[in-house]
Design a protein around this motif. Structure first.
Motif, PDB file in Angstrom:
ATOM      1  N   TRP A 216      -3.376  -4.252   9.969  1.00  0.00           N
ATOM      2  CA  TRP A 216      -3.147  -4.509  11.391  1.00  0.00           C
ATOM      3  C   TRP A 216      -2.857  -5.985  11.616  1.00  0.00           C
ATOM      4  O   TRP A 216      -3.495  -6.861  11.043  1.00  0.00           O
ATOM      5  CB  TRP A 216      -4.370  -4.104  12.213  1.00  0.00           C
TER       6      TRP A 216
ATOM      7  N   ASN B  89      -0.884   6.674  13.190  1.00  0.00           N
ATOM      8  CA  ASN B  89      -0.966   5.419  12.450  1.00  0.00           C
ATOM      9  C   ASN B  89      -1.743   4.354  13.213  1.00  0.00           C
ATOM     10  O   ASN B  89      -2.079   3.311  12.653  1.00  0.00           O
ATOM     11  CB  ASN B  89       0.443   4.889  12.140  1.00  0.00           C
TER      12      ASN B  89
ATOM     13  N   PRO C 122      -0.111  -0.641  11.344  1.00  0.00           N
ATOM     14  CA  PRO C 122       0.369  -0.325   9.989  1.00  0.00           C
ATOM     15  C   PRO C 122       1.397   0.792  10.007  1.00  0.00           C
ATOM     16  O   PRO C 122       1.405   1.652  10.893  1.00  0.00           O
ATOM     17  CB  PRO C 122      -0.910   0.087   9.249  1.00  0.00           C
TER      18      PRO C 122
ATOM     19  N   ILE D  24       0.821  -1.217   0.000  1.00  0.00           N
ATOM     20  CA  ILE D  24       0.000   0.000   0.000  1.00  0.00           C
ATOM     21  C   ILE D  24       0.857   1.270   0.000  1.00  0.00           C
ATOM     22  O   ILE D  24       0.646   2.159  -0.836  1.00  0.00           O
ATOM     23  CB  ILE D  24      -0.961  -0.002   1.202  1.00  0.00           C
TER      24      ILE D  24
ATOM     25  N   HIS E 187      -8.513   8.845   5.671  1.00  0.00           N
ATOM     26  CA  HIS E 187      -7.512   8.044   6.368  1.00  0.00           C
ATOM     27  C   HIS E 187      -8.104   7.212   7.492  1.00  0.00           C
ATOM     28  O   HIS E 187      -7.606   6.113   7.778  1.00  0.00           O
ATOM     29  CB  HIS E 187      -6.426   8.963   6.952  1.00  0.00           C
TER      30      HIS E 187
ATOM     31  N   THR F 212      -8.206   2.518  -3.201  1.00  0.00           N
ATOM     32  CA  THR F 212      -8.007   2.028  -1.845  1.00  0.00           C
ATOM     33  C   THR F 212      -7.579   0.565  -1.898  1.00  0.00           C
ATOM     34  O   THR F 212      -7.634  -0.083  -2.955  1.00  0.00           O
ATOM     35  CB  THR F 212      -9.291   2.155  -1.011  1.00  0.00           C
TER      36      THR F 212
ATOM     37  N   ILE G 248      -1.407   5.170   7.464  1.00  0.00           N
ATOM     38  CA  ILE G 248      -2.822   4.990   7.188  1.00  0.00           C
ATOM     39  C   ILE G 248      -3.284   6.027   6.187  1.00  0.00           C
ATOM     40  O   ILE G 248      -2.613   7.008   5.960  1.00  0.00           O
ATOM     41  CB  ILE G 248      -3.679   5.072   8.467  1.00  0.00           C
TER      42      ILE G 248
ATOM     43  N   LYS H 153      -6.101  -2.129   6.481  1.00  0.00           N
ATOM     44  CA  LYS H 153      -4.914  -1.290   6.622  1.00  0.00           C
ATOM     45  C   LYS H 153      -3.692  -2.085   7.081  1.00  0.00           C
ATOM     46  O   LYS H 153      -2.609  -1.527   7.232  1.00  0.00           O
ATOM     47  CB  LYS H 153      -5.189  -0.160   7.618  1.00  0.00           C
TER      48      LYS H 153
END
Length: 408
Positions: free
Chosen positions: A399, A304, A405, A85, A332, A112, A408, A397
């Motif tokens: 986790w 984050n 992460p 990402i 976010h 996304t 974000i 994201k």
């Protein structure tokens, strides 16, 4: 000529399925490959020679199926499908800067994580996509896609047997309906991209500790018994507004015990901890969440770890946030609005779009009032829906059980 034969998404999918080249070019007549920052068209040779404008809109849509994504963004997402990402976002930003410098006015839409995985899965032969609108005259996006892929795969199956005799017509029909079941994504890690950057970070920590404290020769396993690093807990931001239904004083009863009670006005704590099982992230133990109303003590890296922001719709709440504009903030972090059942959410909340999830609870009745006890039985359903949304966002994201992460 049918709509399917000219559809950019279907042509892209057919070309990839047949492993045929796709070349960005700088003009309609050019055959020389050009950088995506200067290219204006995409040249394909399968299922027939075609030149498609990169600015053309496709049936892949985002933002509640209202915004069609252009072919340049689709092609860019496919070419960079293996990037994580942060790397994908950085590459998209760099390309947008190059496009701006060229004066073309074009931009690449940053998909996304969920949108990108959905698109790549569909392109690689997956089923129907919720982000792809059906063609005019089609009931769903899958029917035209299936027929187009079948028509393009039949000659490929016959060509594969070139020099080995004539293929039985019945077998040719069977081969035309085949779908490639395995690729490196589905075999090694499934359709969902997995972020393995945490392994590298853990290895660096382990090697540094081992170099600083070498194990004695009579106990070579000692360095393996180092204490694990301190767990990183996700953070939920609550609204400090007096009109907020969920404050620090009643958040534990609501989010941990699934029971709403009015917030207290004399509660002086600045932070609470609650536990909740996020079974898709850690099936063995509950995760600890930190709930705060103020970000005065926030360090930059704390952002984050923010997984949700509870809001009443008042923009002043975000004045000291890292992203002070609501539209930027909720790109976010997921927003949560809790209101009374039967009442419309505030105009601001509705204007901020689908990234702010709205939940309604039954109005509070004082104990002893008619129906007071029965009116709270639906609280559990609402709380479970809130946690499910938070868990889905955390998984998207990246986790992990003991890791937040990188961004974000």
């Amino acid at each position: 000529m049918s709509a399917a034969s000219q559809d950019a998404l279907l042509l892209l999918r057919q070309s990839i399925a047949a492993e045929q080249p796709m070349v960005p070019v700088a003009s309609l007549d050019s055959t020389q490959e050009a950088a995506l920052s200067t290219a204006t068209h995409l040249r394909l040779v399968h299922p027939q020679p075609t030149v498609l404008p990169l600015e053309a809109s496709t049936r892949f849509t985002v933002n509640d199926f209202k915004v069609p994504v252009d072919l340049r963004s689709i092609y860019f997402a496919w070419v960079n499908r293996d990037l994580l990402i942060p790397e994908y976002n950085a590459a998209a930003t760099q390309l947008n800067e190059q496009l701006a410098a060229s004066g073309s006015g074009a931009t690449v839409h940053k998909l996304t994580f969920v949108e990108r995985v959905n698109l790549i899965t569909w392109i690689e032969g997956g089923g129907e996509s919720e982000y792809i609108k059906p063609m005019p005259g089609e009931k769903d996006a899958g029917s035209a896609t299936t027929e187009a892929l079948k028509s393009s795969s039949a000659p490929t199956a016959a060509a594969a047997r070139s020099g080995r005799g004539t293929l039985d017509p019945r077998l040719q029909v069977i081969y035309a309906g085949e779908r490639k079941m395995g690729d490196r994504n589905s075999i090694l890690r499934g359709a969902k991209l997995v972020d393995f950057s945490g392994v590298r970070k853990s290895a660096v920590i382990f090697m540094n500790k081992k170099a600083a404290n070498p194990a004695p020769t009579n106990n070579p396993a000692l360095s393996l018994n180092q204490k694990p690093s301190r767990a990183v807990h996700p953070i939920i931001l609550l609204s400090p507004s007096a009109s907020s239904l969920i404050r620090l004083s009643n958040a534990r009863a609501f989010l941990e015990e699934s029971k709403y009670e009015p917030a207290k006005t004399d509660y002086d704590s600045s932070m609470i901890h609650i536990l909740h099982h996020m079974r898709d992230i850690d099936a063995n133990r509950p995760m600890r969440f930190i709930l705060v109303e103020s970000v005065e003590q926030f360090k930059p890296e704390y952002w984050n770890r923010v997984v949700a922001v509870f809001t009443t719709g008042q923009p002043w709440q975000f004045k000291n946030y890292k992203w002070s504009q609501p539209q930027e903030l909720f790109r976010h972090v997921m927003g949560v609005h809790v209101g009374w059942r039967g009442e419309q959410p505030p105009d601001n909340v509705r204007n901020w779009g689908h990234r702010v999830q709205c939940f309604s609870i039954d109005k509070w009745r004082e104990p002893g009032a008619p129906g007071a006890e029965a009116s709270r039985f639906r609280d559990r359903e609402v709380v479970e829906a809130i946690w499910k949304r938070i868990e889905t966002g955390m998984k998207a994201k990246g986790w992990k059980r003991d890791q937040a992460p990188a961004s974000i």
